[in-house]
Design a protein around this motif. Structure first.
Motif, PDB file in Angstrom:
ATOM      1  N   LEU A 279      24.014  53.165  64.631  1.00  0.00           N
ATOM      2  CA  LEU A 279      24.705  53.486  63.392  1.00  0.00           C
ATOM      3  C   LEU A 279      26.116  52.907  63.419  1.00  0.00           C
ATOM      4  O   LEU A 279      26.855  53.090  64.384  1.00  0.00           O
ATOM      5  CB  LEU A 279      24.768  54.998  63.216  1.00  0.00           C
ATOM      6  CG  LEU A 279      25.325  55.517  61.896  1.00  0.00           C
ATOM      7  CD1 LEU A 279      24.437  55.067  60.746  1.00  0.00           C
ATOM      8  CD2 LEU A 279      25.417  57.037  61.933  1.00  0.00           C
ATOM      9  N   SER A 280      26.479  52.198  62.353  1.00  0.00           N
ATOM     10  CA  SER A 280      27.788  51.551  62.327  1.00  0.00           C
ATOM     11  C   SER A 280      28.885  52.601  62.324  1.00  0.00           C
ATOM     12  O   SER A 280      28.736  53.684  61.763  1.00  0.00           O
ATOM     13  CB  SER A 280      27.912  50.656  61.092  1.00  0.00           C
ATOM     14  OG  SER A 280      27.974  51.441  59.921  1.00  0.00           O
ATOM     15  N   PRO A 281      30.021  52.299  62.958  1.00  0.00           N
ATOM     16  CA  PRO A 281      31.122  53.274  63.031  1.00  0.00           C
ATOM     17  C   PRO A 281      31.608  53.722  61.662  1.00  0.00           C
ATOM     18  O   PRO A 281      31.953  54.880  61.477  1.00  0.00           O
ATOM     19  CB  PRO A 281      32.212  52.519  63.790  1.00  0.00           C
ATOM     20  CG  PRO A 281      31.498  51.479  64.552  1.00  0.00           C
ATOM     21  CD  PRO A 281      30.323  51.078  63.716  1.00  0.00           C
ATOM     22  N   LYS A 282      31.633  52.816  60.675  1.00  0.00           N
ATOM     23  CA  LYS A 282      32.169  53.185  59.368  1.00  0.00           C
ATOM     24  C   LYS A 282      31.281  54.225  58.685  1.00  0.00           C
ATOM     25  O   LYS A 282      31.775  55.138  58.028  1.00  0.00           O
ATOM     26  CB  LYS A 282      32.346  51.949  58.482  1.00  0.00           C
ATOM     27  CG  LYS A 282      31.079  51.147  58.218  1.00  0.00           C
ATOM     28  CD  LYS A 282      31.379  49.860  57.469  1.00  0.00           C
ATOM     29  CE  LYS A 282      30.114  49.046  57.224  1.00  0.00           C
ATOM     30  NZ  LYS A 282      30.414  47.770  56.516  1.00  0.00           N
ATOM     31  N   VAL A 283      29.961  54.099  58.859  1.00  0.00           N
ATOM     32  CA  VAL A 283      29.055  55.108  58.298  1.00  0.00           C
ATOM     33  C   VAL A 283      29.159  56.401  59.095  1.00  0.00           C
ATOM     34  O   VAL A 283      29.200  57.497  58.523  1.00  0.00           O
ATOM     35  CB  VAL A 283      27.601  54.587  58.291  1.00  0.00           C
ATOM     36  CG1 VAL A 283      26.635  55.701  57.879  1.00  0.00           C
ATOM     37  CG2 VAL A 283      27.471  53.397  57.350  1.00  0.00           C
ATOM     38  N   ARG A 284      29.221  56.272  60.411  1.00  0.00           N
ATOM     39  CA  ARG A 284      29.288  57.464  61.257  1.00  0.00           C
ATOM     40  C   ARG A 284      30.508  58.326  60.933  1.00  0.00           C
ATOM     41  O   ARG A 284      30.399  59.544  60.782  1.00  0.00           O
ATOM     42  CB  ARG A 284      29.311  57.051  62.732  1.00  0.00           C
ATOM     43  CG  ARG A 284      29.245  58.241  63.698  1.00  0.00           C
ATOM     44  CD  ARG A 284      29.172  57.803  65.143  1.00  0.00           C
ATOM     45  NE  ARG A 284      30.355  57.082  65.558  1.00  0.00           N
ATOM     46  CZ  ARG A 284      30.402  55.791  65.835  1.00  0.00           C
ATOM     47  NH1 ARG A 284      29.300  55.060  65.724  1.00  0.00           N
ATOM     48  NH2 ARG A 284      31.524  55.213  66.220  1.00  0.00           N
ATOM     49  N   VAL A 285      31.682  57.697  60.786  1.00  0.00           N
ATOM     50  CA  VAL A 285      32.892  58.495  60.538  1.00  0.00           C
ATOM     51  C   VAL A 285      32.886  59.062  59.121  1.00  0.00           C
ATOM     52  O   VAL A 285      33.405  60.160  58.894  1.00  0.00           O
ATOM     53  CB  VAL A 285      34.178  57.678  60.798  1.00  0.00           C
ATOM     54  CG1 VAL A 285      34.271  57.280  62.269  1.00  0.00           C
ATOM     55  CG2 VAL A 285      34.278  56.451  59.900  1.00  0.00           C
ATOM     56  N   PHE A 286      32.295  58.349  58.151  1.00  0.00           N
ATOM     57  CA  PHE A 286      32.223  58.888  56.788  1.00  0.00           C
ATOM     58  C   PHE A 286      31.332  60.119  56.746  1.00  0.00           C
ATOM     59  O   PHE A 286      31.692  61.139  56.138  1.00  0.00           O
ATOM     60  CB  PHE A 286      31.705  57.826  55.821  1.00  0.00           C
ATOM     61  CG  PHE A 286      31.594  58.317  54.404  1.00  0.00           C
ATOM     62  CD1 PHE A 286      32.714  58.359  53.578  1.00  0.00           C
ATOM     63  CD2 PHE A 286      30.387  58.752  53.890  1.00  0.00           C
ATOM     64  CE1 PHE A 286      32.629  58.833  52.274  1.00  0.00           C
ATOM     65  CE2 PHE A 286      30.283  59.223  52.584  1.00  0.00           C
ATOM     66  CZ  PHE A 286      31.409  59.265  51.782  1.00  0.00           C
ATOM     67  N   VAL A 287      30.169  60.033  57.385  1.00  0.00           N
ATOM     68  CA  VAL A 287      29.250  61.170  57.400  1.00  0.00           C
ATOM     69  C   VAL A 287      29.900  62.358  58.098  1.00  0.00           C
ATOM     70  O   VAL A 287      29.826  63.501  57.616  1.00  0.00           O
ATOM     71  CB  VAL A 287      27.928  60.782  58.090  1.00  0.00           C
ATOM     72  CG1 VAL A 287      27.044  62.004  58.301  1.00  0.00           C
ATOM     73  CG2 VAL A 287      27.180  59.723  57.266  1.00  0.00           C
ATOM     74  N   ALA A 288      30.565  62.112  59.216  1.00  0.00           N
ATOM     75  CA  ALA A 288      31.215  63.201  59.955  1.00  0.00           C
ATOM     76  C   ALA A 288      32.352  63.819  59.142  1.00  0.00           C
ATOM     77  O   ALA A 288      32.525  65.042  59.120  1.00  0.00           O
ATOM     78  CB  ALA A 288      31.745  62.674  61.289  1.00  0.00           C
ATOM     79  N   PHE A 289      33.124  62.975  58.458  1.00  0.00           N
ATOM     80  CA  PHE A 289      34.244  63.466  57.648  1.00  0.00           C
ATOM     81  C   PHE A 289      33.725  64.350  56.513  1.00  0.00           C
ATOM     82  O   PHE A 289      34.238  65.449  56.275  1.00  0.00           O
ATOM     83  CB  PHE A 289      35.020  62.280  57.082  1.00  0.00           C
ATOM     84  CG  PHE A 289      36.281  62.654  56.366  1.00  0.00           C
ATOM     85  CD1 PHE A 289      37.499  62.651  57.021  1.00  0.00           C
ATOM     86  CD2 PHE A 289      36.258  63.014  55.021  1.00  0.00           C
ATOM     87  CE1 PHE A 289      38.676  62.998  56.361  1.00  0.00           C
ATOM     88  CE2 PHE A 289      37.423  63.365  54.347  1.00  0.00           C
ATOM     89  CZ  PHE A 289      38.638  63.349  55.030  1.00  0.00           C
ATOM     90  N   ALA A 290      32.695  63.880  55.806  1.00  0.00           N
ATOM     91  CA  ALA A 290      32.147  64.648  54.683  1.00  0.00           C
ATOM     92  C   ALA A 290      31.531  65.962  55.165  1.00  0.00           C
ATOM     93  O   ALA A 290      31.695  67.008  54.533  1.00  0.00           O
ATOM     94  CB  ALA A 290      31.108  63.817  53.938  1.00  0.00           C
ATOM     95  N   ALA A 291      30.827  65.921  56.301  1.00  0.00           N
ATOM     96  CA  ALA A 291      30.199  67.130  56.826  1.00  0.00           C
ATOM     97  C   ALA A 291      31.249  68.168  57.204  1.00  0.00           C
ATOM     98  O   ALA A 291      31.102  69.360  56.905  1.00  0.00           O
ATOM     99  CB  ALA A 291      29.327  66.785  58.034  1.00  0.00           C
ATOM    100  N   GLU A 292      32.313  67.726  57.838  1.00  0.00           N
ATOM    101  CA  GLU A 292      33.376  68.661  58.219  1.00  0.00           C
ATOM    102  C   GLU A 292      34.091  69.219  56.990  1.00  0.00           C
ATOM    103  O   GLU A 292      34.418  70.406  56.919  1.00  0.00           O
ATOM    104  CB  GLU A 292      34.378  67.967  59.134  1.00  0.00           C
ATOM    105  CG  GLU A 292      35.503  68.883  59.619  1.00  0.00           C
ATOM    106  CD  GLU A 292      36.458  68.193  60.562  1.00  0.00           C
ATOM    107  OE1 GLU A 292      37.422  68.850  60.999  1.00  0.00           O
ATOM    108  OE2 GLU A 292      36.247  66.999  60.867  1.00  0.00           O
TER     109      GLU A 292
END
Length: 300
Positions: A279-292
């Motif tokens: 999973l690309s870092p840009k998608v990973r951090v977006f998903v984590a940010f939205a989930a938090e």
């Protein structure tokens, strides 16, 4: 034969001056290193090293090949470092697809905070109320508000639940009366959202827990909830809306909730992205940010 491994072995032998030292650096025995270079010479059909019992020297072909090996291996190492740096620091353009109302009224509120956290990222946000194909249309991630997700190869992570309610303006209710039961809606101008399977069918849960469904009619239907909310504010009729879209108007009294004792099934907020082992870092951090974000806030 692993040609890249043999090229690395040749480089180590030349730079360290012995097969034994090269083997120690590579975690191999000197016999394996010698065999790798012999196989490389056999493949090339040329002798690369002149060997004696105590020393070796590059042949003319070996000198040329060593220089080429060094260039190739340096380029590969540079590429590995570049990818590693990219993996560590999210960068580039993140293409996001979102529903029109959610993207402009909700996502736009917290997207600046996300961008401030990752200054090397750029976002290309496309808002519409049609279902896009993430792969075909080149999106990295999508946000969906829905009651039922279709079967898909995409990964879907649930973020939050959004209440759905009926609203109308006080002026409309003064002129036409306030519905007391879902059946009363048959006498009202109902504004319907067309991006659902059955736009004219409104379903409720009654005070006794029973499901209630009515088929409504009205003078306006639209494929975006913002248009319906605006029409309801103008006194045109009663419409369904997500709580996030009308919370300011509900607080101010410009809209009021209709049939509060008959809740509608909520819509779930999902973030969707293609299945990818890396999973690309840009998608990973977006998903984590939205989930938090949605785990720590009362959306309604």
């Amino acid at each position: 034969m692993d040609q890249l491994a043999a090229m690395r072995a040749l480089r180590r032998v030349v730079e360290l001056g012995s097969f034994t030292a090269a083997g120690e650096a590579l975690g191999l025995s000197h016999t394996v290193v010698s065999r790798q270079i012999s196989h490389l010479e056999a493949k090339l059909g040329a002798q690369l090293l002149n060997r004696t019992t105590r020393r070796f020297a590059l042949t003319t072909a070996g000198t040329e090949y060593y220089a080429a090996c060094k260039h190739i291996l340096d380029a590969l190492d540079d590429a590995d470092r570049a990818v590693g740096q990219h993996q560590a620091n999210p960068s580039g353009t993140l293409r996001i697809n979102a529903p029109m109302a959610f993207g402009t009224q909700e996502l736009a509120r917290w997207l600046p905070q996300f961008l401030a956290s990752y200054p090397e990222l750029r976002v290309d946000l496309v808002c519409n109320d049609r279902i896009v194909d993430l792969i075909e249309d080149g999106f990295d991630v999508a946000l969906r508000l829905t009651r039922d997700l279709p079967d898909s190869t995409l990964i879907a992570k649930r973020l939050a639940s959004s209440r759905v309610m009926l609203v109308a303006s006080p002026d409309y209710l003064r002129r036409h009366g306030t519905p007391r039961t879902p059946q009363d809606l048959l006498q009202h101008n109902c504004l319907t959202y067309t991006q659902v399977a059955r736009p004219q069918e409104w379903r409720f849960t009654g005070p006794d827990g029973a499901d209630v469904a009515v088929t409504v009619r009205g003078s306006l239907q639209a494929n975006t909830g913002m248009a319906l909310c605006t029409a309801a504010l103008a006194g045109t009729g009663i419409t369904t809306t997500a709580s996030f879209l009308a919370h300011a108007e509900l607080r101010s009294g410009a809209l009021v909730q209709v049939l509060p004792d008959y809740p509608m099934r909520p819509r779930e907020l999902y973030v969707l992205y293609p299945h990818n082992r890396h999973l690309s870092p840009k998608v990973r951090v977006f998903v984590a940010f939205a989930a938090e974000l949605y785990a720590s806030r009362d959306w309604d």
